[in-house]
Design an enzyme around this catalytic site. Structure first.
Site, PDB file in Angstrom:
ATOM      1  N   CYS A 129       0.817  -1.219   0.000  1.00 20.40           N
ATOM      2  CA  CYS A 129       0.000   0.000   0.000  1.00 20.40           C
ATOM      3  C   CYS A 129       0.853   1.271   0.000  1.00 20.40           C
ATOM      4  O   CYS A 129       0.547   2.236  -0.708  1.00 20.40           O
ATOM      5  CB  CYS A 129      -0.957  -0.003   1.175  1.00 20.40           C
ATOM      6  N   HIS A 241      -2.915   6.404   4.731  1.00 21.84           N
ATOM      7  CA  HIS A 241      -1.461   6.492   4.877  1.00 21.84           C
ATOM      8  C   HIS A 241      -0.976   7.846   4.356  1.00 21.84           C
ATOM      9  O   HIS A 241      -1.462   8.338   3.323  1.00 21.84           O
ATOM     10  CB  HIS A 241      -0.772   5.396   4.057  1.00 21.84           C
TER      11      HIS A 241
END
Length: 345
Positions: A129, A241
């Protein structure tokens, strides 16, 4: 005629997102099967406005589907992906099990879409990710001015480690307010109101495996000559994130030129208004969105041809489920044949 899908690990955070995004996509879908371990058989999961019941991975006939979206962890993928591929079904795997296999393409559609059909083993890998959002941002800069070196510090949400990590953050946070001390279980240190400079295990040389993944995957996806120095940090946010990226380029590219270039690039939203209060994007604001957001883009005064910027994305969406469905869309656009082993094909 459309494609038939199986989502493996359908009850997990990413599996449920895969079902949601698959239902939202423009793909022509003839059938969707939600697969899970035996203990979850019969449990209902949402696919668009439908509720579908989970089926048993151990007994499912993969000759009846064309594409399997796999999000059940590395061990399950190592065991099942070759079996699924042998049944004539293409696997798009979200774990780290196959990413560095030279016969398995590692795909981010905005970056290296042309590699998608090179699946010699019937498996296509979805990158980490934290790597995905970074290479989406780097690709336009690399095409224009060639990236030489990247120094990145990540601020990664607990959902990157699964539901158990989200639960631990929640319980620790509640415990602190109620004076009920909750010992770390899935983290090495307290995660509530704290940051932890370790994601995954430490490797020889001092890097963690997460930091190694960012280096190795960026080189495989973007350019084998790009140098990457990463420090990966877990922070007490649930989803989203963030990354602070310093990128050195071979050729001159001003911050204003880079900003306009990124605005025109697929998958990217630039929100960079330093003259306005809060003129940047934080993880909370990106949750549920498809885009990779770029803010705080500026020139590094200490190094020629070097830029700094802030990069934020929903790790469960673009960092996992969305990228997987986008890979399926690439296969459909390139007319992937339906499973030849299916009796109904």
């Amino acid at each position: 005629m459309g494609y038939r899908f199986a989502v493996v690990g359908a009850t997990g955070n990413v599996g449920t997102e895969m079902l949601t995004i698959l239902a939202e996509s423009d793909l022509h879908v003839d059938a969707v099967h939600a697969l899970a371990s035996r203990k979850s058989v019969g449990r209902e999961v949402s696919y668009g406005d439908q509720d579908i019941k989970c089926e048993d991975l151990d007994t499912f006939d993969f000759t009846t589907v064309d594409i399997a979206l796999m999000s059940a962890g590395g061990d399950v993928s190592k065991k099942w992906s070759p079996k699924i591929a042998a049944a004539g079904c293409v696997v798009i795997d979200n774990s780290s099990a196959w990413r560095m296999d030279p016969d398995v393409p590692l795909i981010v559609p905005e970056v290296n879409a042309d590699e998608v059909m090179n699946f010699k083993k019937g498996i296509i890998a979805n990158p980490n990710c934290s790597t995905i959002q970074m290479v989406v941002a780097l690709k336009p800069l690399h095409d224009r001015a060639k990236v030489k070196r990247v120094v990145v510090s990540t601020y990664q949400s607990v959902s990157g480690g699964g539901k158990k990590n989200m639960d631990e953050l929640w319980l620790q946070t509640k415990g602190i307010y109620s004076n009920d001390h909750f010992q770390p279980i899935n983290f090495t240190k307290q995660i509530a109101f704290n940051v932890i400079p370790q994601i995954d295990v430490f490797m020889e040389g001092g890097d963690t495996k997460e930091e190694w993944k960012m280096k190795a995957e960026t080189m495989k996806i973007l350019d084998k000559n790009v140098k990457v120095s990463a420090t990966c940090v877990r922070v007490p946010t649930f989803v989203g994130h963030a990354e602070s990226i310093n990128v050195e380029l071979e050729n001159e590219l001003s911050a204003d030129e880079a900003r306009e270039l990124l605005r025109e690039s697929p998958g990217i939203m630039v929100v960079d208004k330093p003259d306005e209060e809060g003129g940047y994007v934080t993880p909370v604001e990106c949750v549920g969105d498809y885009a990779t957001y770029i803010s705080r883009l500026r020139e590094d005064s200490t190094q020629d041809n070097t830029l700094n910027f802030w990069c934020v994305s929903d790790n469960l969406r673009k960092g996992a489920a969305l990228n997987t469905v986008q890979i399926a869309e690439l296969l459909a656009n390139r007319k992937l044949p339906r499973n030849a082993q299916s009796k109904a094909a």
